[in-house]
Design an enzyme around this catalytic site. Sequence first.
Site, PDB file in Angstrom:
ATOM      1  N   GLU A 192      -9.160  22.800  20.409  1.00  0.00           N
ATOM      2  CA  GLU A 192      -8.483  24.078  20.200  1.00  0.00           C
ATOM      3  C   GLU A 192      -9.462  25.239  20.298  1.00  0.00           C
ATOM      4  OE1 GLU A 192      -4.962  25.050  17.174  1.00  0.00           O
ATOM      5  OE2 GLU A 192      -6.920  25.070  16.183  1.00  0.00           O
ATOM      6  N   GLU A 215     -10.327  25.787  23.898  1.00  0.00           N
ATOM      7  CA  GLU A 215      -9.197  26.434  24.576  1.00  0.00           C
ATOM      8  C   GLU A 215      -9.158  27.929  24.247  1.00  0.00           C
ATOM      9  OE1 GLU A 215      -4.284  26.281  24.766  1.00  0.00           O
ATOM     10  OE2 GLU A 215      -5.373  25.032  23.322  1.00  0.00           O
ATOM     11  N   CYS A 274      -0.385  22.734  15.341  1.00  0.00           N
ATOM     12  CA  CYS A 274      -0.519  21.521  14.523  1.00  0.00           C
ATOM     13  C   CYS A 274       0.758  21.178  13.769  1.00  0.00           C
ATOM     14  CB  CYS A 274      -1.652  21.691  13.504  1.00  0.00           C
ATOM     15  SG  CYS A 274      -3.277  21.861  14.248  1.00  0.00           S
ATOM     16  N   SER A 325      -1.111  26.981  21.434  1.00  0.00           N
ATOM     17  CA  SER A 325      -2.189  26.132  21.932  1.00  0.00           C
ATOM     18  C   SER A 325      -1.566  24.897  22.565  1.00  0.00           C
ATOM     19  CB  SER A 325      -3.097  25.716  20.772  1.00  0.00           C
ATOM     20  OG  SER A 325      -3.923  24.635  21.148  1.00  0.00           O
ATOM     21  N   LYS A 362       7.142  15.505  11.270  1.00  0.00           N
ATOM     22  CA  LYS A 362       6.291  14.602  12.055  1.00  0.00           C
ATOM     23  C   LYS A 362       7.088  13.418  12.589  1.00  0.00           C
ATOM     24  CE  LYS A 362       2.193  16.612  11.384  1.00  0.00           C
ATOM     25  NZ  LYS A 362       1.418  17.179  12.496  1.00  0.00           N
ATOM     26  N   GLU A 379       8.507  14.664  15.699  1.00  0.00           N
ATOM     27  CA  GLU A 379       7.410  14.833  16.658  1.00  0.00           C
ATOM     28  C   GLU A 379       7.047  13.508  17.322  1.00  0.00           C
ATOM     29  OE1 GLU A 379       2.945  16.813  16.651  1.00  0.00           O
ATOM     30  OE2 GLU A 379       3.593  15.647  14.919  1.00  0.00           O
ATOM     31  N   GLU A 412       7.136  14.052  25.054  1.00  0.00           N
ATOM     32  CA  GLU A 412       5.803  14.576  25.411  1.00  0.00           C
ATOM     33  C   GLU A 412       4.681  13.800  24.718  1.00  0.00           C
ATOM     34  OE1 GLU A 412       8.644  18.182  25.015  1.00  0.00           O
ATOM     35  OE2 GLU A 412       8.201  16.341  23.900  1.00  0.00           O
ATOM     36  N   CYS A 469       0.811  22.225   4.474  1.00  0.00           N
ATOM     37  CA  CYS A 469       1.206  20.814   4.425  1.00  0.00           C
ATOM     38  C   CYS A 469       1.127  20.238   3.018  1.00  0.00           C
ATOM     39  CB  CYS A 469       0.314  19.992   5.347  1.00  0.00           C
ATOM     40  SG  CYS A 469       0.267  20.603   7.045  1.00  0.00           S
TER      41      CYS A 469
END
Length: 603
Positions: free
Chosen positions: A284, A287, A311, A331, A370, A373, A378, A527
């Site tokens: 990250e 980037e 994230c 990102s 999550k 996710e 992807e 989190c």
Amino acid sequence: MSNNKEKMVNLTINDKQISVNEGTTILQAAKENNIYIPSLCYMEGIHQFGGCRICMVHVIGARTLMASCMVPVAEGMVVYTNSRKARHARKLVCELILSNHPQDCLSCPRSGGCELQEIAQKLGITEARFKGERSPAIIDISPSITRDLSKCVLCRRCISVCKRIQNIGAIDAQNRGFHTIIGPGMDQNMEDINCTYCGQCINVCPVNALAETDAIQKVWQAIHNDDIHVVVQVAPAVRFGIGEEFGLPAGESTKGKLASALKELLFSDVFDTNFGADLTIIEEGSEFLARLEAALAGGEGNATLPMISSCSPGWVKFIEHTYPKQLDHLSTCKSPHMMEGALIKSYYAQKLGKDPKDIFVVSVMPCTAKKFEASRPEMQNNGHLHVDAVLTTRELARMIREAGIDFVNLDESNFHAPMGISSGAADIFGVTGGVMEAALRTLYELVTGAELPFEKLHVQPITGFEQIKEADFKLEKVLPEYKFLEGVTLKVAVTSGFEGARKIMEKVAAGESPYHFIEVMGCPGGCIAGGGQPRSELRDFSQKRSEGAYSEDESKKIRKSHENPAVARLYEEFLLEPLGSKSHELLHTHYTERGEFNELTRE
């Protein structure tokens, strides 16, 4: 001369003389003075509805019993919380609620932690006297959240959290009277709408009407399959929350006990997602520097700024639905556990000499989003999902209890190599501002050759729980390779929760954002307060968990992600360089424009 002193009101509760601030409700006054009044729908500062009527009290002179959560105190008021009339009515109301509720306490995951069950026990209810028509037994299972309407008590807490705290409004009361249900409009399921799967609704549900979609049996089946190599990884925030499930103080680090418990559960390898967090900072950060250089050079290449962290999967789904035209600001980095899952099924599979199809990756996360996710198309390579199952912190606690493991008295052990080594920067990844601070520790030192100029490396302007936090850094002395940054003042921002995210994104969408880099976490506080974390009655549980994370960080010798020797070895042996072809193949991704009903608006 003005007098800012609060006006006090004197009243009597259960023959006890008390004095409280004007505007205080009877329920609040009782609680402040250690007088118990049961309540089911009330949440202080968030939800004041008066619908359940469990909190009714007897006020001398009033014509009827009064809902204590709705009635402000008055001078000279005399209240009895346990008069015969109040006790009888309260018990009757609870029995009526139970008459429309499944009696499956022995098999319900919330048994022992169910607020309705606790109230019924305290009220002395030992039998179900009433029977009649039941609410519809509708079960809605999405990748992250399971909704069981047969258990819903219509408290509406979930609605308030979704609307007032998260500013989403994915669910509401539908229909009227006995046919009222809580859920999306037009009979939609959770999977069909713009729900972010943050799970904050689950955390406030008093029963088991809303719960994380169960993955426990899937994980047990994998563990007991001798043909599968089962690898588990644990997110940073889990170690500062799971102890509460076993009576330990909020925020106490249980890293060593956690590693031991996972080994006793017979996982083949026990890794730490903190390794993936350190790796995320390298990718990250690289980037961000590439985007910044392109922007300062006149916009050649990917120069989209501000760059925003990726994230948090709840946050990613929020921007996909709400600001789909701004996805280029995200990102391209996958989240830490997805990066680690991808590497387990490539880099680590090569080390083991195993086919990736024979490796089953389990992530233990503080987050319900999550789970969704992990199911995204992807998040796979060569047809192999990066992560095969996601357990919340609460689910892992249930597995530990089911296995008969004495968590509190476990000896401590370490996570396995090579993905069990991490820096202190990774420990704070689960705290709002932690990802940004971890990134700045590395970016600032790489660019200037010096450490961040803050005490204990903590960037004070972005610590704490304010909704939006900001910091800026003027780069006066830079290393030769970063000459393009000389004299630049970097501006960063941090927010957690979707209300703050919406405020920031309105400016981004309007082209008015002053920032270069933004951190967004979907859950308020980060989190550590995720939708899969232990439910807490403490007001300051987020603060205590945050303090635990910062303390763990400060206790380590290595406190910067770029100094993690295991990550350095990964690049030497496998990835070769940040943003290289192998990194792009495994660690980076793209996002999906979605509509209000989760339909894809751009492939």
